[in-house]
Write an enzyme that holds these catalytic residues in place. Structure first.
Site, PDB file in Angstrom:
ATOM      1  N   ASN A  79       1.006  -1.326  -0.027  1.00  0.00           N
ATOM      2  CA  ASN A  79      -0.059   0.089   0.253  1.00  0.00           C
ATOM      3  C   ASN A  79       0.774   1.210  -0.128  1.00  0.00           C
ATOM      4  O   ASN A  79       2.138   1.255  -0.054  1.00  0.00           O
ATOM      5  CB  ASN A  79      -1.029  -0.138   1.067  1.00  0.00           C
ATOM      6  CG  ASN A  79      -0.133  -0.118   2.505  1.00  0.00           C
ATOM      7  OD1 ASN A  79       0.544   0.877   2.779  1.00  0.00           O
ATOM      8  ND2 ASN A  79      -0.528  -1.264   3.031  1.00  0.00           N
TER       9      ASN A  79
ATOM     10  N   ASP B 178      -4.336  -9.481  12.890  1.00  0.00           N
ATOM     11  CA  ASP B 178      -4.640  -8.599  13.334  1.00  0.00           C
ATOM     12  C   ASP B 178      -3.626  -8.171  14.528  1.00  0.00           C
ATOM     13  O   ASP B 178      -3.934  -8.430  15.604  1.00  0.00           O
ATOM     14  CB  ASP B 178      -6.241  -7.999  13.562  1.00  0.00           C
ATOM     15  CG  ASP B 178      -6.193  -6.666  13.756  1.00  0.00           C
ATOM     16  OD1 ASP B 178      -5.494  -5.796  14.493  1.00  0.00           O
ATOM     17  OD2 ASP B 178      -7.225  -6.148  13.193  1.00  0.00           O
ATOM     18  N   ILE B 179      -2.689  -7.454  14.372  1.00  0.00           N
ATOM     19  CA  ILE B 179      -1.641  -7.262  15.218  1.00  0.00           C
ATOM     20  C   ILE B 179      -2.338  -6.501  16.518  1.00  0.00           C
ATOM     21  O   ILE B 179      -2.252  -6.601  17.576  1.00  0.00           O
ATOM     22  CB  ILE B 179      -0.372  -6.392  14.801  1.00  0.00           C
ATOM     23  CG1 ILE B 179       0.197  -7.148  13.541  1.00  0.00           C
ATOM     24  CG2 ILE B 179       0.693  -6.129  15.912  1.00  0.00           C
ATOM     25  CD1 ILE B 179       1.183  -6.489  12.644  1.00  0.00           C
TER      26      ILE B 179
ATOM     27  N   PHE C 169      -4.622   3.328  14.620  1.00  0.00           N
ATOM     28  CA  PHE C 169      -4.953   4.242  13.661  1.00  0.00           C
ATOM     29  C   PHE C 169      -6.307   3.625  12.917  1.00  0.00           C
ATOM     30  O   PHE C 169      -6.374   2.465  12.498  1.00  0.00           O
ATOM     31  CB  PHE C 169      -3.915   4.603  12.837  1.00  0.00           C
ATOM     32  CG  PHE C 169      -2.696   5.475  13.504  1.00  0.00           C
ATOM     33  CD1 PHE C 169      -2.215   5.388  14.378  1.00  0.00           C
ATOM     34  CD2 PHE C 169      -2.768   6.719  12.595  1.00  0.00           C
ATOM     35  CE1 PHE C 169      -1.385   6.471  14.851  1.00  0.00           C
ATOM     36  CE2 PHE C 169      -1.942   7.664  12.980  1.00  0.00           C
ATOM     37  CZ  PHE C 169      -1.259   7.601  14.277  1.00  0.00           C
TER      38      PHE C 169
ATOM     39  N   LYS D 173     -14.054   1.318  15.186  1.00  0.00           N
ATOM     40  CA  LYS D 173     -12.661   0.625  15.744  1.00  0.00           C
ATOM     41  C   LYS D 173     -12.429   0.633  16.916  1.00  0.00           C
ATOM     42  O   LYS D 173     -11.630  -0.239  17.672  1.00  0.00           O
ATOM     43  CB  LYS D 173     -11.601   1.137  14.717  1.00  0.00           C
ATOM     44  CG  LYS D 173     -11.093   0.413  13.887  1.00  0.00           C
ATOM     45  CD  LYS D 173     -10.355   0.831  12.665  1.00  0.00           C
ATOM     46  CE  LYS D 173     -11.076   0.788  11.329  1.00  0.00           C
ATOM     47  NZ  LYS D 173     -10.338   1.292  10.339  1.00  0.00           N
TER      48      LYS D 173
END
Ligand code: C5P
Length: 402
Positions: free
Chosen positions: A210, A306-307, A323, A337
């Site tokens: 990305n 998902d860390i 974030f 989130k």
């Protein structure tokens, strides 16, 4: 918080064409409320006049070591004692070489020897002079002595060459000075930060990735370090200089980033997930380069760990900051989130339209677990990082806010 208000900063200007930038530096430091005194070396006087700096600093300018008039007004030892911090900008190759040998053959070298305050240098020189082994050896010695180095930047030079050796811009120096006075807020705290993109291989030559540049995560790492934290930065592939005084672990894939984070979590007080981690990776990476024989190509992807969620699921989880980079409906996604990922704070991050990924600027909103929200106007990532560190420091001292 203006950390420069009433700070006493001694600016040393040495012989480099970048001396003209020191004028702007002195001007914006004064504007930020700092008290500025300027010392110019003989080399510096070839490029800039004391009159200019006197007008900008509102103080007389010092140039000579053995000047009875100057010594009567304020002796060099007194001047060394006056400063909270010394910044040599620009620092020429010659000045660095004289400093490193402990010379005291002019006012500026003598002041540096006589002072106990932090010394920073913003090198400026021809790129070949910077790359020269002798200069590089001197730079290694400077670092070992605890002198902070800001820059140089890479780019076009006054001599027509391109390469490393440009003095970094006055506004960047101002930000670094602000950070250097912002210390103490995270003293004794261990902060683990992820930054940058991850790359997920398709075959030996291609990958999925990305546009994350890592600039936000690196700026946070530097701000946390400046605030006294012990910082571990776990970074995907980026084109950024390794920040000083920070343990940097470089990884490529999301799985490697996950493992590195889990390995470094012990005694961690704050975890900041600023990385743009790839959500999916290839189920089977091709052993050889994929050939374009077919009209369509289907890739089968599997979910990456998902860390952030994995750290948040730990029993002894640190203070957690995530974030949310979104192109639309930013705040709503961010609020979701905050709950779903079970974190203490989300930095909602508009991407696209000249902010967010790759850009030097960011438009963010801090969303806290207790419902508080703070929107910042568009500003550079160093400024955002500095404000984020302030909020983190206050969250750490108010456990009920968590
Ligand atoms: O789920 P989403 O990617 O939108 O969430 C973004 C946040 O989660 C960021 O803080 C990012 O660093 C983190 N994240 C992560 N591991 C992933 C995906 C996202 O730590 N696999």
């Amino acid at each position: 918080m203006n950390t420069l208000s009433n700070r006493k900063i001694l600016i040393g200007i040495t012989g480099s064409i970048a001396a003209y930038k020191a004028c702007e530096l002195v001007r914006i430091l004064k504007q930020a409320g700092a008290k500025v005194r300027v010392v110019i070396t003989q080399g510096g006087l070839e490029f800039i006049t004391p009159m200019t700096l006197q007008a900008l600093s509102g103080e007389r300018v010092w140039t000579d070591l053995l000047d009875p008039e100057s010594e009567a007004a304020m002796g060099h030892i007194e001047l060394a004692r006056w400063a909270d911090l010394i910044l040599i900008a620009p620092a020429s190759a010659n000045f660095i070489a004289r400093f490193i040998t402990g010379m005291a053959d002019d006012l500026l070298t003598t002041l540096c020897l006589a002072s106990t305050v932090p010394i920073y240098m913003a090198p400026a020189m021809n790129q070949q002079m910077w790359l020269n082994t002798i200069t590089q050896q001197n730079i290694t010695k400077l670092r070992a002595l605890g002198v902070g180095l800001w820059g140089p930047a890479i780019g076009g030079q006054a001599c027509g060459e391109t390469g490393p050796g440009r003095m970094i811009e006055p506004v960047e120096l101002l930000e670094k000075l602000q950070l250097s006075f912002n210390n103490g807020a995270l003293a004794g705290k261990r902060v683990v930060i992820t930054a940058g993109p991850t790359q997920e291989a398709l075959d030996p030559v291609r990958y999925l990735a990305n546009h994350s540049s890592g600039k936000m995560g690196y700026a946070i790492a530097e701000a946390a370090r400046a605030a006294g934290a012990d910082v571990i930065l776990i970074s995907g592939p980026v084109h950024l200089a390794r920040p000083e005084g920070i343990e940097v672990i470089t990884v490529t894939t999301a799985e490697q980033m996950y493992k590195a984070v889990m390995h470094k979590l012990s005694a961690c007080d704050v975890f900041i997930g600023a990385a743009a981690v790839a959500d999916y990776r290839l189920q089977d990476i091709a052993q050889q380069k994929i050939k374009k024989t077919e009209e369509t190509l289907t890739l089968r992807l599997v979910k990456n760990p998902d860390i952030l969620a994995a750290v948040a699921a730990k029993q002894d989880k640190p203070l957690m900051i995530g974030f949310a980079a979104e192109t639309e409906d930013v705040l709503n996604y961010a609020r979701q989130k905050l709950i779903e990922k079970n974190v203490d704070m989300i930095v909602a991050n508009q991407v696209g339209h000249g902010v967010g990924f790759e850009s030097d600027d960011n438009t963010v909103t801090f969303l806290l677990r207790n419902g508080k929200e703070q929107s910042l106007t568009k500003q550079n990532k160093q400024q955002v990082a500095s404000k984020l560190v302030e909020v983190i420091a206050s969250l750490l001292t108010q456990p009920t806010e968590k």
